[in-house]
Write a protein that holds these residues in place. Structure first.
Motif, PDB file in Angstrom:
ATOM      1  N   THR A   1       0.828  -1.204   0.000  1.00 21.57           N
ATOM      2  CA  THR A   1       0.000   0.000   0.000  1.00 21.57           C
ATOM      3  C   THR A   1       0.862   1.252   0.000  1.00 21.57           C
ATOM      4  O   THR A   1       0.666   2.146  -0.824  1.00 21.57           O
ATOM      5  N   THR A   2       1.825   1.325   0.876  1.00 16.21           N
ATOM      6  CA  THR A   2       2.680   2.502   0.966  1.00 16.21           C
ATOM      7  C   THR A   2       3.422   2.738  -0.341  1.00 16.21           C
ATOM      8  O   THR A   2       3.396   3.841  -0.898  1.00 16.21           O
ATOM      9  N   VAL A   3       4.061   1.711  -0.848  1.00 18.86           N
ATOM     10  CA  VAL A   3       4.853   1.855  -2.077  1.00 18.86           C
ATOM     11  C   VAL A   3       3.961   2.144  -3.277  1.00 18.86           C
ATOM     12  O   VAL A   3       4.284   2.997  -4.111  1.00 18.86           O
ATOM     13  N   SER A   4       2.822   1.475  -3.367  1.00 14.61           N
ATOM     14  CA  SER A   4       1.913   1.693  -4.501  1.00 14.61           C
ATOM     15  C   SER A   4       1.347   3.105  -4.511  1.00 14.61           C
ATOM     16  O   SER A   4       1.224   3.728  -5.570  1.00 14.61           O
ATOM     17  N   ARG A   5       0.998   3.609  -3.343  1.00 11.80           N
ATOM     18  CA  ARG A   5       0.473   4.975  -3.264  1.00 11.80           C
ATOM     19  C   ARG A   5       1.553   5.988  -3.656  1.00 11.80           C
ATOM     20  O   ARG A   5       1.280   6.940  -4.397  1.00 11.80           O
ATOM     21  N   LEU A   6       2.775   5.781  -3.191  1.00  8.93           N
ATOM     22  CA  LEU A   6       3.871   6.678  -3.556  1.00  8.93           C
ATOM     23  C   LEU A   6       4.154   6.612  -5.056  1.00  8.93           C
ATOM     24  O   LEU A   6       4.364   7.639  -5.712  1.00  8.93           O
TER      25      LEU A   6
ATOM     26  N   ILE B   1      11.392   2.115   2.576  1.00 11.66           N
ATOM     27  CA  ILE B   1      10.303   2.366   1.627  1.00 11.66           C
ATOM     28  C   ILE B   1      10.879   2.896   0.323  1.00 11.66           C
ATOM     29  O   ILE B   1      10.481   2.478  -0.766  1.00 11.66           O
ATOM     30  N   ASP B   2      11.833   3.813   0.422  1.00 11.85           N
ATOM     31  CA  ASP B   2      12.442   4.386  -0.774  1.00 11.85           C
ATOM     32  C   ASP B   2      13.160   3.322  -1.608  1.00 11.85           C
ATOM     33  O   ASP B   2      13.065   3.321  -2.840  1.00 11.85           O
ATOM     34  N   GLN B   3      13.854   2.409  -0.955  1.00 11.93           N
ATOM     35  CA  GLN B   3      14.530   1.335  -1.692  1.00 11.93           C
ATOM     36  C   GLN B   3      13.522   0.427  -2.389  1.00 11.93           C
ATOM     37  O   GLN B   3      13.743   0.019  -3.536  1.00 11.93           O
ATOM     38  N   THR B   4      12.436   0.117  -1.716  1.00 13.00           N
ATOM     39  CA  THR B   4      11.410  -0.726  -2.336  1.00 13.00           C
ATOM     40  C   THR B   4      10.750   0.006  -3.495  1.00 13.00           C
ATOM     41  O   THR B   4      10.515  -0.584  -4.550  1.00 13.00           O
ATOM     42  N   LEU B   5      10.469   1.295  -3.320  1.00 16.01           N
ATOM     43  CA  LEU B   5       9.896   2.089  -4.414  1.00 16.01           C
ATOM     44  C   LEU B   5      10.821   2.077  -5.625  1.00 16.01           C
ATOM     45  O   LEU B   5      10.378   1.882  -6.761  1.00 16.01           O
ATOM     46  N   LYS B   6      12.102   2.255  -5.408  1.00 14.93           N
ATOM     47  CA  LYS B   6      13.070   2.232  -6.514  1.00 14.93           C
ATOM     48  C   LYS B   6      13.090   0.859  -7.202  1.00 14.93           C
ATOM     49  O   LYS B   6      13.192   0.778  -8.430  1.00 14.93           O
ATOM     50  N   ALA B   7      12.968  -0.207  -6.424  1.00 13.53           N
ATOM     51  CA  ALA B   7      12.940  -1.553  -7.008  1.00 13.53           C
ATOM     52  C   ALA B   7      11.686  -1.750  -7.855  1.00 13.53           C
ATOM     53  O   ALA B   7      11.739  -2.363  -8.931  1.00 13.53           O
ATOM     54  N   VAL B   8      10.562  -1.221  -7.401  1.00 12.54           N
ATOM     55  CA  VAL B   8       9.316  -1.305  -8.177  1.00 12.54           C
ATOM     56  C   VAL B   8       9.450  -0.490  -9.458  1.00 12.54           C
ATOM     57  O   VAL B   8       9.091  -0.957 -10.539  1.00 12.54           O
ATOM     58  N   GLU B   9       9.991   0.714  -9.348  1.00 13.91           N
ATOM     59  CA  GLU B   9      10.199   1.541 -10.543  1.00 13.91           C
ATOM     60  C   GLU B   9      11.106   0.830 -11.537  1.00 13.91           C
ATOM     61  O   GLU B   9      10.842   0.846 -12.745  1.00 13.91           O
TER      62      GLU B   9
ATOM     63  N   PRO C   1      12.240  -9.056  -3.152  1.00  8.47           N
ATOM     64  CA  PRO C   1      12.461  -9.298  -1.721  1.00  8.47           C
ATOM     65  C   PRO C   1      12.570  -7.950  -1.006  1.00  8.47           C
ATOM     66  O   PRO C   1      13.275  -7.053  -1.470  1.00  8.47           O
ATOM     67  N   VAL C   2      11.870  -7.800   0.119  1.00 13.10           N
ATOM     68  CA  VAL C   2      11.832  -6.503   0.791  1.00 13.10           C
ATOM     69  C   VAL C   2      12.500  -6.495   2.165  1.00 13.10           C
ATOM     70  O   VAL C   2      12.503  -5.467   2.842  1.00 13.10           O
ATOM     71  N   ASP C   3      13.085  -7.605   2.568  1.00 11.93           N
ATOM     72  CA  ASP C   3      13.727  -7.663   3.883  1.00 11.93           C
ATOM     73  C   ASP C   3      14.792  -6.577   4.011  1.00 11.93           C
ATOM     74  O   ASP C   3      15.669  -6.451   3.146  1.00 11.93           O
TER      75      ASP C   3
END
Length: 169
Positions: free
Chosen positions: A15-20, A145-153, A139-141
């Protein structure tokens, strides 16, 4: 219009990453989890589900597509109910996956006095759905949040319009 699918178990950061992500690119954010009860009612009305018996295993994709059909922009669809069968495993779908230990720690931090075993069961279910697929699993361990957002991008970079990538630098 593109649809970006983001799935994963509870406390993965969906939710957090998708909204961002949606906000950054000017896309609509759509939470499958927030529409769960509406989907249950619609499935019950169609004879696909018995209302009040839990989330059900009916196909939510037609309802999601109906909900977003009039949208004229790209949409980020996220939630624990996003499955490989629903979203496919193409370049427009990712799953954020913590380890069980990371998920437990995040759930404990979120709600310290709650039994989280139901959510852990969900981890097993999602993991089994992803097994033997070509799904993009992030993997999100230990990630911020910023690192996960960058991985999604990065995972979606092939389908993000070049102007969006340029505009956000």
């Amino acid at each position: 219009m593109s649809i970006f699918w983001v799935g994963g178990p509870a406390a993965a950061g969906k939710t957090t990453v998708s909204r961002l992500f949606a906000r950054k690119y000017g896309f609509l954010w759509y939470s499958v989890d927030a529409h769960a009860f509406d989907h249950e009612k619609r499935a019950a009305a169609a004879g696909l589900h018995v209302l009040g018996t839990g989330p059900g295993d009916f196909d939510r994709r037609p309802m999601i597509m109906e909900d977003i059909q009039s949208v004229r922009t790209s949409v980020v669809v996220e939630g624990a109910f996003v499955t490989p069968q629903m979203a496919g495993v193409a370049e427009n779908a990712v799953w954020l996956m913590p380890s069980k230990e990371e998920q437990r720690a995040r759930l404990q931090h979120r709600n310290p006095d709650t039994n989280h075993e139901g959510y852990i069961w969900g981890w097993d279910l999602i993991r089994s759905q992803l097994k033997d697929t070509n799904a993009t699993i992030i993997p999100v361990d230990g990630q911020s949040i910023d690192q996960t957002l960058k991985a999604v991008e990065h995972a979606f970079s092939a389908i993000l319009e070049p102007r969006h990538i340029h505009d956000t630098k």
